[in-house]
Design an enzyme around this catalytic site. Structure first.
Site, PDB file in Angstrom:
ATOM      1  N   SER A 142       0.856  -1.184   0.024  1.00 34.62           N
ATOM      2  CA  SER A 142      -0.046  -0.227   0.070  1.00 34.62           C
ATOM      3  C   SER A 142       0.876   1.205  -0.037  1.00 34.62           C
ATOM      4  CB  SER A 142      -0.865   0.080   1.198  1.00 34.62           C
ATOM      5  OG  SER A 142      -1.393   1.358   1.714  1.00 34.62           O
ATOM      6  N   TYR A 155      -1.997  -1.367  10.618  1.00 30.44           N
ATOM      7  CA  TYR A 155      -1.942  -1.354   9.202  1.00 30.44           C
ATOM      8  C   TYR A 155      -0.539  -1.000   8.413  1.00 30.44           C
ATOM      9  CZ  TYR A 155      -4.105  -1.193   4.222  1.00 30.44           C
ATOM     10  OH  TYR A 155      -4.171  -1.348   2.787  1.00 30.44           O
TER      11      TYR A 155
HETATM   12  P1  NAD Z   1     -11.278  -6.172  -0.014  1.00 25.07           P
HETATM   13  O1  NAD Z   1     -11.687  -6.051   1.097  1.00 25.07           O
HETATM   14  O2  NAD Z   1     -12.358  -5.753  -1.335  1.00 25.07           O
HETATM   15  O3  NAD Z   1     -10.885  -7.776  -0.440  1.00 25.07           O
HETATM   16  C1  NAD Z   1     -10.135  -8.456   0.529  1.00 25.07           C
HETATM   17  C2  NAD Z   1      -9.991  -9.782   0.395  1.00 25.07           C
HETATM   18  O4  NAD Z   1      -9.204 -10.377   1.224  1.00 25.07           O
HETATM   19  C3  NAD Z   1     -11.264 -10.758   0.058  1.00 25.07           C
HETATM   20  O5  NAD Z   1     -11.302 -11.479  -0.852  1.00 25.07           O
HETATM   21  C4  NAD Z   1     -11.353 -10.980   1.393  1.00 25.07           C
HETATM   22  O6  NAD Z   1     -12.417 -12.365   1.606  1.00 25.07           O
HETATM   23  C5  NAD Z   1     -10.017 -11.693   1.703  1.00 25.07           C
HETATM   24  N1  NAD Z   1      -9.785 -11.796   3.204  1.00 25.07           N
HETATM   25  C6  NAD Z   1      -9.831 -10.834   4.288  1.00 25.07           C
HETATM   26  N2  NAD Z   1      -9.551 -11.775   5.310  1.00 25.07           N
HETATM   27  C7  NAD Z   1      -9.197 -12.835   5.207  1.00 25.07           C
HETATM   28  C8  NAD Z   1      -8.574 -13.965   5.872  1.00 25.07           C
HETATM   29  N3  NAD Z   1      -8.458 -14.028   7.083  1.00 25.07           N
HETATM   30  N4  NAD Z   1      -8.124 -15.234   4.943  1.00 25.07           N
HETATM   31  C9  NAD Z   1      -8.542 -15.288   3.486  1.00 25.07           C
HETATM   32  N5  NAD Z   1      -8.778 -14.081   2.858  1.00 25.07           N
HETATM   33  C10 NAD Z   1      -9.126 -13.137   3.514  1.00 25.07           C
HETATM   34  O7  NAD Z   1      -9.974  -5.365   0.015  1.00 25.07           O
HETATM   35  P2  NAD Z   1      -9.127  -4.790  -1.053  1.00 25.07           P
HETATM   36  O8  NAD Z   1      -9.284  -3.162  -0.941  1.00 25.07           O
HETATM   37  O9  NAD Z   1      -9.206  -5.402  -2.471  1.00 25.07           O
HETATM   38  O10 NAD Z   1      -7.747  -5.043  -0.424  1.00 25.07           O
HETATM   39  C11 NAD Z   1      -6.833  -6.108  -1.062  1.00 25.07           C
HETATM   40  C12 NAD Z   1      -5.309  -5.798  -0.591  1.00 25.07           C
HETATM   41  O11 NAD Z   1      -5.086  -4.303  -0.954  1.00 25.07           O
HETATM   42  C13 NAD Z   1      -5.419  -5.440   0.824  1.00 25.07           C
HETATM   43  O12 NAD Z   1      -3.968  -6.088   1.212  1.00 25.07           O
HETATM   44  C14 NAD Z   1      -5.102  -4.076   1.142  1.00 25.07           C
HETATM   45  O13 NAD Z   1      -4.521  -3.667   2.469  1.00 25.07           O
HETATM   46  C15 NAD Z   1      -4.698  -3.557  -0.182  1.00 25.07           C
HETATM   47  N6  NAD Z   1      -4.832  -2.041  -0.462  1.00 25.07           N
HETATM   48  C16 NAD Z   1      -6.039  -1.817  -0.670  1.00 25.07           C
HETATM   49  C17 NAD Z   1      -6.351  -0.141  -1.028  1.00 25.07           C
HETATM   50  C18 NAD Z   1      -7.575   0.352  -1.172  1.00 25.07           C
HETATM   51  O14 NAD Z   1      -7.659   1.554  -1.439  1.00 25.07           O
HETATM   52  N7  NAD Z   1      -8.567  -0.454  -1.082  1.00 25.07           N
HETATM   53  C19 NAD Z   1      -5.183   0.398  -0.800  1.00 25.07           C
HETATM   54  C20 NAD Z   1      -3.825  -0.170  -0.797  1.00 25.07           C
HETATM   55  C21 NAD Z   1      -3.744  -1.395  -0.493  1.00 25.07           C
END
Ligand code: NAD
Length: 260
Positions: A142, A155
């Site tokens: 991130s 985080y």
């Molecule tokens: P999201 O909530 O849409 O997806 C998260 C995914 O992880 C889902 O498939 C969920 O089922 C799975 N998950 C959660 N807990 C779990 C567990 N214990 N075991 C297995 N699977 C699990 O979130 P996202 O925004 O797509 O985030 C994905 C990644 O991107 C994360 O690592 C997040 O930190 C990172 N990220 C997101 C953003 C943003 O703005 N959305 C920005 C930077 C980084």
């Protein structure tokens, strides 16, 4: 480009993980999905691209589940050629109020899980290509792996940690065909961020649209969300021959957030 390769993408039933899984599938890679919630929808989306797809429900906070998932992927597809460590959760609170159980869960899911998947797939990647090694490990960190924000202690600690793990993984395998890099998105409108928009709208008694504008304006100079499709294309680049000597980078796609 990736026909015959297998990608294991953690947390790929939603958001960024699903976007990356679809981008890799478009290049011909078979996909092992992981994550909770609706499974049939994501499986059908990937299958429609003409590749093989399966799902493993490992809870990424549990080492034994992760081991089972890696073994199941190898049994189903023969190898893990591309590993995308993407599963992640968020909790927003000041340190003195931060629930200990949330801290432990965030470190386990956002950081420790990547140590487990990496240690378990590396021997196979190093043995691939007649012992010369071939593999791609992509850690979804991130912009919070590069800079901090208040109320996101666990985080930010986990994401800085995974950027460090990325560098060490890249260095330990630098003379092989196995590369490791991190992707550092700014805001991406997924369920993880929608919760933060909703909380902002409720706290300020403002509309969802105003809360979204505020969220972007505070941190992201482009005033635009990065999309899962754009992040998927960056993952495809890391897997391409042009990515052969890209090792240990933490590449932000953040609308200028970290440039400030
Ligand atoms: P999201 O909530 O849409 O997806 C998260 C995914 O992880 C889902 O498939 C969920 O089922 C799975 N998950 C959660 N807990 C779990 C567990 N214990 N075991 C297995 N699977 C699990 O979130 P996202 O925004 O797509 O985030 C994905 C990644 O991107 C994360 O690592 C997040 O930190 C990172 N990220 C997101 C953003 C943003 O703005 N959305 C920005 C930077 C980084």
């Amino acid at each position: 480009m990736l026909k015959g390769k297998t990608a294991l993408v953690t947390g790929s039933t939603s958001g960024i993980g699903l976007g990356i899984a679809l981008a890799l599938a478009r290049q011909g890679a078979n996909i092992m999905l992981n994550g909770f919630g609706d499974i049939q929808g994501p499986k059908s989306e990937v299958a429609a691209l003409g590749v093989q797809v399966d799902h493993h429900g490992a809870d990424m906070s549990r080492a034994s589940d992760i081991e089972d998932m890696v073994n199941a992927t190898k049994a189903r597809f023969g190898s893990v050629d591309i590993l995308v460590n993407n599963a992640g959760i968020q909790h927003v609170s000041r340190i003195e109020n931060f629930p200990v159980e949330r801290w432990d869960a965030i470190i386990a899911i956002n950081l420790t899980s990547a140590f487990h998947t990496t240690r378990l797939v590396l021997p196979g990647m190093l043995a691939a290509n007649n012992g010369q090694g071939w593999g791609r490990i992509i850690n979804v960190a991130s912009v919070h792996g590069l800079v901090g924000s208040a109320e996101k202690s666990a985080y930010v600690a986990a994401k800085h940690g995974i950027v460090g793990l990325t560098k060490v993984t890249a260095l330990e395998n630098a003379t092989t065909g196995v590369t490791c890099n991190a992707i550092c998105p700014g805001w991406v409108l997924t369920p993880l961020v929608q919760k933060q928009v909703d909380a902002r709208a409720a706290a300020g008694n403002i509309s969802n649209a105003d809360a979204t504008r505020q969220l972007l304006a505070e941190k992201e100079p482009s005033l635009q969300f990065t999309t899962p499709e754009e992040l998927g294309d960056l993952a495809v680049f890391f897997c391409s021959p042009a990515g052969n000597n890209v090792r240990g980078v933490a590449w932000n796609m953040d609308g200028g957030w970290a440039a400030q």
